[in-house]
Design a protein around this motif. Sequence first.
Motif, PDB file in Angstrom:
ATOM      1  N   VAL A 265       0.861  -1.175   0.000  1.00 29.95           N
ATOM      2  CA  VAL A 265       0.000   0.000   0.000  1.00 29.95           C
ATOM      3  C   VAL A 265       0.899   1.227   0.000  1.00 29.95           C
ATOM      4  O   VAL A 265       1.681   1.430   0.915  1.00 29.95           O
ATOM      5  CB  VAL A 265      -0.921   0.021   1.229  1.00 29.95           C
ATOM      6  CG1 VAL A 265      -1.762   1.285   1.233  1.00 29.95           C
ATOM      7  CG2 VAL A 265      -1.819  -1.206   1.216  1.00 29.95           C
ATOM      8  N   LEU A 266       0.804   2.022  -1.035  1.00 25.01           N
ATOM      9  CA  LEU A 266       1.668   3.196  -1.137  1.00 25.01           C
ATOM     10  C   LEU A 266       1.161   4.303  -0.235  1.00 25.01           C
ATOM     11  O   LEU A 266       1.923   5.010   0.411  1.00 25.01           O
ATOM     12  CB  LEU A 266       1.695   3.688  -2.595  1.00 25.01           C
ATOM     13  CG  LEU A 266       2.422   5.014  -2.820  1.00 25.01           C
ATOM     14  CD1 LEU A 266       3.893   4.882  -2.464  1.00 25.01           C
ATOM     15  CD2 LEU A 266       2.276   5.486  -4.256  1.00 25.01           C
ATOM     16  N   PHE A 267      -0.165   4.438  -0.201  1.00 23.90           N
ATOM     17  CA  PHE A 267      -0.701   5.597   0.493  1.00 23.90           C
ATOM     18  C   PHE A 267      -2.117   5.294   0.934  1.00 23.90           C
ATOM     19  O   PHE A 267      -2.840   4.555   0.265  1.00 23.90           O
ATOM     20  CB  PHE A 267      -0.711   6.794  -0.468  1.00 23.90           C
ATOM     21  CG  PHE A 267      -1.437   7.979   0.082  1.00 23.90           C
ATOM     22  CD1 PHE A 267      -0.821   8.807   0.995  1.00 23.90           C
ATOM     23  CD2 PHE A 267      -2.761   8.232  -0.266  1.00 23.90           C
ATOM     24  CE1 PHE A 267      -1.502   9.882   1.523  1.00 23.90           C
ATOM     25  CE2 PHE A 267      -3.439   9.293   0.262  1.00 23.90           C
ATOM     26  CZ  PHE A 267      -2.807  10.129   1.170  1.00 23.90           C
ATOM     27  N   GLU A 268      -2.497   5.898   2.065  1.00 26.88           N
ATOM     28  CA  GLU A 268      -3.875   5.720   2.495  1.00 26.88           C
ATOM     29  C   GLU A 268      -4.283   6.889   3.364  1.00 26.88           C
ATOM     30  O   GLU A 268      -3.534   7.332   4.224  1.00 26.88           O
ATOM     31  CB  GLU A 268      -3.993   4.423   3.297  1.00 26.88           C
ATOM     32  CG  GLU A 268      -5.378   4.210   3.852  1.00 26.88           C
ATOM     33  CD  GLU A 268      -5.723   2.740   4.044  1.00 26.88           C
ATOM     34  OE1 GLU A 268      -4.861   1.887   3.803  1.00 26.88           O
ATOM     35  OE2 GLU A 268      -6.858   2.465   4.437  1.00 26.88           O
ATOM     36  N   ASN A 269      -5.447   7.424   3.111  1.00 29.14           N
ATOM     37  CA  ASN A 269      -6.032   8.355   4.064  1.00 29.14           C
ATOM     38  C   ASN A 269      -7.465   7.934   4.292  1.00 29.14           C
ATOM     39  O   ASN A 269      -7.836   6.800   3.956  1.00 29.14           O
ATOM     40  CB  ASN A 269      -5.897   9.803   3.591  1.00 29.14           C
ATOM     41  CG  ASN A 269      -6.699  10.111   2.349  1.00 29.14           C
ATOM     42  OD1 ASN A 269      -7.548   9.328   1.924  1.00 29.14           O
ATOM     43  ND2 ASN A 269      -6.429  11.250   1.763  1.00 29.14           N
ATOM     44  N   GLN A 270      -8.282   8.823   4.821  1.00 28.62           N
ATOM     45  CA  GLN A 270      -9.625   8.392   5.161  1.00 28.62           C
ATOM     46  C   GLN A 270     -10.504   8.192   3.941  1.00 28.62           C
ATOM     47  O   GLN A 270     -11.561   7.585   4.031  1.00 28.62           O
ATOM     48  CB  GLN A 270     -10.256   9.388   6.125  1.00 28.62           C
ATOM     49  CG  GLN A 270      -9.581   9.267   7.475  1.00 28.62           C
ATOM     50  CD  GLN A 270      -9.982  10.334   8.434  1.00 28.62           C
ATOM     51  OE1 GLN A 270     -10.706  11.251   8.102  1.00 28.62           O
ATOM     52  NE2 GLN A 270      -9.500  10.211   9.667  1.00 28.62           N
TER      53      GLN A 270
ATOM     54  N   GLY B   3      -2.789   1.239  -3.824  1.00 21.95           N
ATOM     55  CA  GLY B   3      -1.917   0.074  -3.726  1.00 21.95           C
ATOM     56  C   GLY B   3      -1.062  -0.028  -4.973  1.00 21.95           C
ATOM     57  O   GLY B   3      -1.388   0.520  -6.028  1.00 21.95           O
ATOM     58  N   ILE B   4       0.051  -0.730  -4.817  1.00 16.04           N
ATOM     59  CA  ILE B   4       0.998  -0.847  -5.932  1.00 16.04           C
ATOM     60  C   ILE B   4       1.431  -2.294  -6.102  1.00 16.04           C
ATOM     61  O   ILE B   4       1.701  -2.986  -5.113  1.00 16.04           O
ATOM     62  CB  ILE B   4       2.258  -0.003  -5.650  1.00 16.04           C
ATOM     63  CG1 ILE B   4       1.965   1.456  -5.882  1.00 16.04           C
ATOM     64  CG2 ILE B   4       3.407  -0.437  -6.527  1.00 16.04           C
ATOM     65  CD1 ILE B   4       3.202   2.292  -5.858  1.00 16.04           C
TER      66      ILE B   4
END
Lengths: 151, 983
Positions: B760-765, B770-771
């Motif tokens: 997972v490259l990035f996550e916010n609300q 994903g990569i």
Amino acid sequence: MQFMLLFSRQGKLRLQKWYVPLSDKERKKISRDLVQTILARKPKMCSFLEWRDLKIVYKRYASLYFCCAVEDQDNELITLEIIHRYVELLDKYFGSVCELDIIFNFEKAYFILDEFLLGGEAQETSKKNVLKAIEQADLLQEVSQTPKIFT
Amino acid sequence: MPAVSKGDGMRGLAVFISDIRNCKSKEAEIKRINKELANIRSKFKGDKALDGYSKKKYVCKLLFIFLLGHDIDFGHMEAVNLLSSNKYTEKQIGYLFISVLVNSNSELIRLINNAIKNDLSSRNPTFMCLALHCIANVGSREMAEAFASEIPRILVAGDTMDSVKQSAALCLLRLYKTSPDLVLMGEWTSRVVHLLNDQHMGVVTAAISLITCLSQKNPDEFKTCVSLAVSRLSRIVSSASTDLQDYTYYFVPAPWLSCKLLRLLQCYPPPEDGAVKGRLVECLETILNKAQEPPKSKKVQHSNAKNAILFEAISLIIHYDSEPNLLVRACNQLGQFLQHRETNLRYLALESMCTLASSEFSHEAVKTHIETVINALKTERDVSVRQRAADLLYAMCDRSNAKQIVAEMLSYLETADYSIREEMVLKVAILAEKYAVDYSWYVDTILNLIRIAGDYVSEEVWYRVIQIVINRDDVQGYAAKTVFEALQAPACHENMVKVGGYILGEFGNLIAGDPRSSPLVQFNLLHSKFHLCSVPTRALLLSAYIKFINLFPETKATIQEVLRCDSQIRNSDVELQQRAVEYLKLSSIASTDVLATVLEEMPPFPERESSILAKLKKKKGPGAVSVTELEDNKREGGELNGGGDRGPDTAAMAASNASTPSPSADLLGIRSAAPVGAPPASTGSLLVDVFSEAGPAAPSAAVNDDGFLRDLEQPTETSDSLLVEGSGDSDSAPPSEDPAPPLSEADELLNKFVCKNNGVLFENQLLQIGIKSEYRQNLGRMYLFYGNKTSVQFASFTTTVSCPGDLQSQLNVQTKPVEPLVEGGAQIQQVLNIECLTDFSDAPLLNIKFRYGGALQNLTLKLPVTINKFFQPTEMSSHDFFQRWKQLSQPQQEAQKIFKANHSMDTEVLKAKLLGLGTALLDNVDPNPENYVCAGVIQTKSQQVGCLLRLEPNAQAQMYRLTLRCSKDSVSRRLCELLAQQF
């Protein structure tokens, strides 16, 4: 001592003296919280309580509560007698002091307190000496007023 | 004397106060006040100059209004004018107004300071005192700057009146408290100390407060005060009650001064001079003796004043902690107070005994009062006194009385006031752990605690019982049996379910032989609680279930059935859904061996300070956990968790960890910096992929110790700040169409992907990205998965990949636009084709824009395309390696960094990372087997760059030295930069 509050059984503040720098908002919040806490306590309970990081020492005289906040290492019993000595001073000055005296002559109550405690520490514990200082000041007032009355 | 006739009696003021008092409602009061304020304002603004009396009266009214709690925003100037009046009464009101109403940053401060300066130099003691009172009341920095150097002079001058000296001393104290840097005693020190000898008791009383404060900060400079204080104290203590005239208070000579002298002495160790010390001990004995004498008055003031001195003397005795005789006498004296009819004395005696309990000389003497203290805990009517009793029981607890005290505290808990329950729970938990001789008692105690006061049992407490059970083989069977029994209660607290779930999941097998607690019975019992529990507890139970599948293969079908049902696998809570999906998959695809590895029993926890103790300290401040704590550790050497050398097996830990995500992760403690709480919600198939990669082989699990869980955890941390950024964007400037600058954490996110290709490259609300990526030669393909975590559609969803600056000519990235709409809960995919033209240092940027509920979201990330992705591993012999190493000997071809280890230095972890880098890890090359060497060739379109790497760990220093030699110097530098972040 960090501050002293006088309030009535109805929770009305009659005198407040702050010896630490606090904003007006903080002062109001502290007074409100503390008045509520103390009024909720029953008569036979002990005169000391831990409140935030302070020790609160309080005592009720007739319709008025006298409440002091002191630091952790300060002596509770001697603080209780600080309160009593202040009550004695007011009593002596006003002649059996009642809540009304303090309402109508609030400035005197502050002057007497300043002669007794300064910066939160006892300045002069002798009743005679404190009253002497106050009476001298009153005398100065009368002297400066005399001409007004007679001319 | 009638009240109003005192002093000058301002009639108008009295009338106004009466009016206010007669107001029937708050509204009426406000109305009256507003009327008055308007009146005063017009008077102050009027052309006619006001006479002093009127000005004084109005200022006094304003003060009254302010003290009623209303705001006052004018009148300050008039008050300042009053200061320079030559009429005392006007001056006095002016000063009062200033003291109450002027804050430190007022512009008027200069004018005020001028008036004060005039009064200080007036040589009129009454005026001087007024000015000093004002400084002491305001105590601002500006006043300190103006007067801090003047006041010491006034204080010690020979011709200063006593009353002025008193005010000056306390005024200086106040300034010292606000601005210690401005109050320089220097040359005055010794003269100030000698004020202790002043004939005037009032001067001594005021000065000693100042001296005490200064001594606390500069004990050496003021140490001559000790002998002076002792002799002064001695004179007071031995004086007859009439000697001190007006300083005698209800037959007690100078109680305030005595207390202050005793307090001053507590700033210092016992006097070294034998004579001084002897005199002091004599004083202390006299004070103790006097406390035993019959009272000279029945008034409470008499006994209060006397006992105030006694308590202060006891504080000093405890402070010295060197006179066993006095300590035991003090303890006996306090023992008498424990049953005194004055509540105040009982309270203080309990409080003071707490400190006595921590002295080795008096600990035993305190213990003799245990029955009285227990009785106080049960019968005192005032909660603050009961609280003191509980504190004292805690302080006097040791091995000999622990069982009794813990039992009493437990039974008190059933009726304890809500305000102190949580603290009581912590204390019981700590005592139970510290003095546990057999662990079955400990387990029983904690389970009782949960039963009695479950709501007040914080996480730390149940974490701790699990840590201890896991670390002690001898208690595991008993714990399993006990929780099993506890869970049979029809209504049991959720914390009990948590502990039960965890312990049965780990050690249910220890009681499975008994048909009454067979695996299925255990499972059914746990599952019967499931539906009543909150999400975190359910999540924990799901982890317990998967552990059951490993422990008891015969439960597999039943549990799979449970996991498969819609309420789990389609649960609206993503965390539960994720667990159900993952566990179901794991249980069906993994072989028993794999299952056994992944779900292995938790390894022992690293030994460390009890988390509960830390919590209690935090709750009560450092002083709260008494000295016994330290002493006991000294005496007994924390035995419950003894043997700190059983380090956890990292790989197994990681695997176990992967199987039971975050609610247990905080229990592990190895990752104390990781955010606590629910892991981020994540949807889609991506995590299953990641997971299946995480499961089987040990080395890759080890990589995941750093990678996988971090992926799960890190984004939660970043999500908040991002949302702020996002919303900030939308409501400040009109939504900008320019790509946002890269996130502050973009580099950090990038770094996580240097040694791996998926995650997972990035996550916010709102969004999860994903990569998955793969590389061959100088080409790469990257799949980006954009998941909409909300239930609302994302509109105008666009993504742009750009290569800023030089990167444009170094890297070629191609992609097709994505669909502009992403439905709630849906995931879309984007494919990037990447070609490396020549070596590069920067990362391509990925900008994502979309509208969510009308607000434009705009964020930019760095794509984890780094030069090492284009590595081809090269195997070579030791000889070849060192030959090439020497060939690459030009200084600019080498890049080296020495850095502190940021992650585990475990061999398997390091190896996995180096393999993930894309190079070949060469065995038997470096003469030092601790070192790692790697070789590889970076493939770009224009050229190939040979690279050699050497990593030298120093486990003792927790440091690494990393050396890179490449045929192209820019590659050496870039690789060195990237890799230094990885270990």
